[in-house]
Design a protein around this motif. Structure first.
Motif, PDB file in Angstrom:
ATOM      1  N   ILE A 166       0.830  -1.209   0.000  1.00  0.00           N
ATOM      2  CA  ILE A 166       0.000   0.000   0.000  1.00  0.00           C
ATOM      3  C   ILE A 166       0.862   1.256   0.000  1.00  0.00           C
ATOM      4  N   VAL A 167       1.883   1.287   0.851  1.00  0.00           N
ATOM      5  CA  VAL A 167       2.758   2.460   0.921  1.00  0.00           C
ATOM      6  C   VAL A 167       3.484   2.665  -0.405  1.00  0.00           C
ATOM      7  N   SER A 168       4.053   1.600  -0.959  1.00  0.00           N
ATOM      8  CA  SER A 168       4.758   1.710  -2.240  1.00  0.00           C
ATOM      9  C   SER A 168       3.834   2.217  -3.328  1.00  0.00           C
ATOM     10  N   ASP A 169       2.638   1.642  -3.390  1.00  0.00           N
ATOM     11  CA  ASP A 169       1.685   2.011  -4.434  1.00  0.00           C
ATOM     12  C   ASP A 169       1.325   3.487  -4.341  1.00  0.00           C
ATOM     13  N   ASN A 170       1.151   3.991  -3.121  1.00  0.00           N
ATOM     14  CA  ASN A 170       0.766   5.388  -2.949  1.00  0.00           C
ATOM     15  C   ASN A 170       1.930   6.354  -3.090  1.00  0.00           C
ATOM     16  N   LEU A 171       3.151   5.814  -3.141  1.00  0.00           N
ATOM     17  CA  LEU A 171       4.325   6.634  -3.452  1.00  0.00           C
ATOM     18  C   LEU A 171       4.630   6.622  -4.948  1.00  0.00           C
ATOM     19  N   GLY A 172       3.769   5.968  -5.716  1.00  0.00           N
ATOM     20  CA  GLY A 172       3.965   5.902  -7.159  1.00  0.00           C
ATOM     21  C   GLY A 172       4.928   4.819  -7.594  1.00  0.00           C
ATOM     22  N   ILE A 173       5.245   3.887  -6.691  1.00  0.00           N
ATOM     23  CA  ILE A 173       6.152   2.779  -7.004  1.00  0.00           C
ATOM     24  C   ILE A 173       5.321   1.521  -7.205  1.00  0.00           C
ATOM     25  N   ASN A 174       5.599   0.786  -8.266  1.00  0.00           N
ATOM     26  CA  ASN A 174       4.903  -0.476  -8.486  1.00  0.00           C
ATOM     27  C   ASN A 174       5.734  -1.604  -7.866  1.00  0.00           C
ATOM     28  N   PRO A 175       5.364  -2.096  -6.667  1.00  0.00           N
ATOM     29  CA  PRO A 175       6.177  -3.088  -5.959  1.00  0.00           C
ATOM     30  C   PRO A 175       5.912  -4.511  -6.473  1.00  0.00           C
ATOM     31  N   VAL A 176       6.321  -4.781  -7.694  1.00  0.00           N
ATOM     32  CA  VAL A 176       6.001  -6.059  -8.332  1.00  0.00           C
ATOM     33  C   VAL A 176       6.525  -7.226  -7.514  1.00  0.00           C
ATOM     34  N   PHE A 177       7.745  -7.087  -6.962  1.00  0.00           N
ATOM     35  CA  PHE A 177       8.305  -8.177  -6.160  1.00  0.00           C
ATOM     36  C   PHE A 177       7.409  -8.504  -4.969  1.00  0.00           C
ATOM     37  N   LEU A 178       6.935  -7.462  -4.275  1.00  0.00           N
ATOM     38  CA  LEU A 178       6.066  -7.687  -3.122  1.00  0.00           C
ATOM     39  C   LEU A 178       4.735  -8.311  -3.540  1.00  0.00           C
ATOM     40  N   LYS A 179       4.205  -7.853  -4.651  1.00  0.00           N
ATOM     41  CA  LYS A 179       2.952  -8.415  -5.146  1.00  0.00           C
ATOM     42  C   LYS A 179       3.117  -9.897  -5.487  1.00  0.00           C
ATOM     43  N   ARG A 180       4.213 -10.226  -6.173  1.00  0.00           N
ATOM     44  CA  ARG A 180       4.466 -11.633  -6.513  1.00  0.00           C
ATOM     45  C   ARG A 180       4.610 -12.476  -5.249  1.00  0.00           C
ATOM     46  N   TRP A 181       5.292 -11.915  -4.256  1.00  0.00           N
ATOM     47  CA  TRP A 181       5.498 -12.627  -2.995  1.00  0.00           C
ATOM     48  C   TRP A 181       4.157 -12.896  -2.322  1.00  0.00           C
ATOM     49  N   LEU A 182       3.287 -11.878  -2.278  1.00  0.00           N
ATOM     50  CA  LEU A 182       1.964 -12.013  -1.683  1.00  0.00           C
ATOM     51  C   LEU A 182       1.156 -13.107  -2.379  1.00  0.00           C
ATOM     52  N   VAL A 183       1.117 -13.057  -3.709  1.00  0.00           N
ATOM     53  CA  VAL A 183       0.328 -14.017  -4.480  1.00  0.00           C
ATOM     54  C   VAL A 183       0.907 -15.421  -4.341  1.00  0.00           C
ATOM     55  N   SER A 184       2.225 -15.544  -4.394  1.00  0.00           N
ATOM     56  CA  SER A 184       2.842 -16.884  -4.293  1.00  0.00           C
ATOM     57  C   SER A 184       2.612 -17.482  -2.915  1.00  0.00           C
ATOM     58  N   ASN A 185       2.637 -16.663  -1.856  1.00  0.00           N
ATOM     59  CA  ASN A 185       2.325 -17.160  -0.515  1.00  0.00           C
ATOM     60  C   ASN A 185       0.906 -17.712  -0.453  1.00  0.00           C
ATOM     61  N   ALA A 186      -0.026 -16.966  -1.057  1.00  0.00           N
ATOM     62  CA  ALA A 186      -1.424 -17.395  -1.054  1.00  0.00           C
ATOM     63  C   ALA A 186      -1.583 -18.724  -1.781  1.00  0.00           C
ATOM     64  N   ARG A 187      -0.941 -18.863  -2.922  1.00  0.00           N
ATOM     65  CA  ARG A 187      -1.096 -20.094  -3.708  1.00  0.00           C
ATOM     66  C   ARG A 187      -0.361 -21.265  -3.056  1.00  0.00           C
ATOM     67  N   LEU A 188       0.769 -20.977  -2.423  1.00  0.00           N
ATOM     68  CA  LEU A 188       1.471 -22.018  -1.684  1.00  0.00           C
ATOM     69  C   LEU A 188       0.601 -22.537  -0.548  1.00  0.00           C
ATOM     70  N   TYR A 189      -0.043 -21.631   0.166  1.00  0.00           N
ATOM     71  CA  TYR A 189      -0.916 -22.025   1.272  1.00  0.00           C
ATOM     72  C   TYR A 189      -2.036 -22.943   0.776  1.00  0.00           C
ATOM     73  N   GLY A 190      -2.630 -22.594  -0.355  1.00  0.00           N
ATOM     74  CA  GLY A 190      -3.682 -23.433  -0.913  1.00  0.00           C
ATOM     75  C   GLY A 190      -3.174 -24.813  -1.286  1.00  0.00           C
ATOM     76  N   ARG A 191      -1.985 -24.873  -1.899  1.00  0.00           N
ATOM     77  CA  ARG A 191      -1.421 -26.178  -2.283  1.00  0.00           C
ATOM     78  C   ARG A 191      -1.101 -27.030  -1.058  1.00  0.00           C
ATOM     79  N   LEU A 192      -0.578 -26.395  -0.012  1.00  0.00           N
ATOM     80  CA  LEU A 192      -0.237 -27.134   1.203  1.00  0.00           C
ATOM     81  C   LEU A 192      -1.470 -27.755   1.855  1.00  0.00           C
ATOM     82  N   ASN A 193      -2.626 -27.143   1.643  1.00  0.00           N
ATOM     83  CA  ASN A 193      -3.863 -27.623   2.277  1.00  0.00           C
ATOM     84  C   ASN A 193      -4.825 -28.267   1.289  1.00  0.00           C
ATOM     85  N   GLU A 194      -4.341 -28.563   0.089  1.00  0.00           N
ATOM     86  CA  GLU A 194      -5.212 -29.143  -0.942  1.00  0.00           C
ATOM     87  C   GLU A 194      -5.883 -30.406  -0.430  1.00  0.00           C
TER      88      GLU A 194
END
Length: 271
Positions: A166-194
């Motif tokens: 949120i802070v990066s986005d509102n500073l005009g920075i696109n934090p792609v690494f953080l976004k990828r990390w967030l999404v990959s954590n979510a998908r990893l969690y789903g796979r671990l509990n499949e």
């Protein structure tokens, strides 16, 4: 006489009401349902849209948005289906196809071209500037652990990543690494509990107390059932009472006080 909920009076003096928004959203929901039926993609009305289906047999009269949800495995197929069959008057935005998109908001927005909407939430503004049209939110659900000890680590990690995005986005920075990390954590969690009997909002949805996440019995949602919604049929959870007690509140059939029956998402709109 049913109250008219006015969102805006345009330059020509014409009122734009929540009922006008409902007409567009209903058209969009029918289109989405047609695509999902064609590709056998299970989905269901989420949150307030599900409540509207049960309590009002359609939209909540003062609700100015619409939400659907589906499992992660179906969401992946849904992206492919939209690429093939989404009519030209619509577009969709999601992190999988546009790295400007903020995955902290619902996983996808399907928008109507030629319209415009400004949301109340300015912290998570739309950075996919080609279209700010009226939209339907698509939420992703995934398998969850029934153990709080196993549930918390990745959930808390994404809670920590959220403010950095949120802070990066509102500073005009696109934090792609953080976004990828967030999404990959979510998908990893789903796979671990499949295969778990419990499902809920995937871990990109961080705006909930991590000690009280939205988690449901999978058998209370699937297989979905089609119920009357305005002039059509749309899918909701298999056991709507159990779903709505968690997603809304056990008192979901009780109307809120009249002063709270107001649209809350839109601050400006053009149709």
């Amino acid at each position: 006489m049913e109250e008219k909920y006015v969102l805006k009076v345009d330059e020509n003096g014409r009122e734009i009401t929540v009922a006008d928004v409902h007409q567009v959203l209903l058209e969009m929901l029918k289109m989405i349902d047609q695509i999902c039926r064609k590709y056998n993609i299970p989905y269901f009305l989420n949150g307030g849209s599900a409540l509207g289906a049960v309590r009002h047999q359609g939209f909540i009269p003062w609700d100015d948005d619409a939400d659907i949800a589906m499992m992660e495995q179906d969401y992946r197929r849904f992206i492919l289906a939209l690429k093939q069959d989404l009519p030209q008057e619509y577009m969709f935005q999601c992190f999988d196809t546009d790295k400007r998109y903020n995955p902290l908001i619902p996983a996808m927005k399907i928008r109507k071209k030629g319209t415009y909407v400004k949301e109340v939430n300015t912290l998570l503004a739309n950075r996919c500037t080609e279209c700010d049209g009226l939209f339907i939110d698509v939420f992703v659900y995934d398998y969850c652990s029934s153990s709080r000890v196993l549930d918390l680590p990745l959930r808390l990690l994404n809670q920590l990543i959220m403010p950095m995005i949120i802070v990066s986005d509102n500073l005009g920075i696109n934090p792609v690494f953080l976004k990828r990390w967030l999404v990959s954590n979510a998908r990893l969690y789903g796979r671990l509990n499949e295969g778990s009997s419990r499902i809920g909002f995937d871990l990109t949805w961080t705006f909930k107390n991590p000690l009280e996440p939205f988690v449901f019995n999978i058998d209370d949602i699937y297989p979905v059932q089609y119920v009357p919604f305005e002039d059509t049929l749309l899918p909701i959870a298999r056991h709507p009472h159990e779903y709505l007690c968690t997603a809304i509140a056990p008192s979901y059939m009780t109307l809120p006080p009249e002063k709270e029956r107001r649209p809350k998402h839109i601050v400006d709109i053009r149709l």
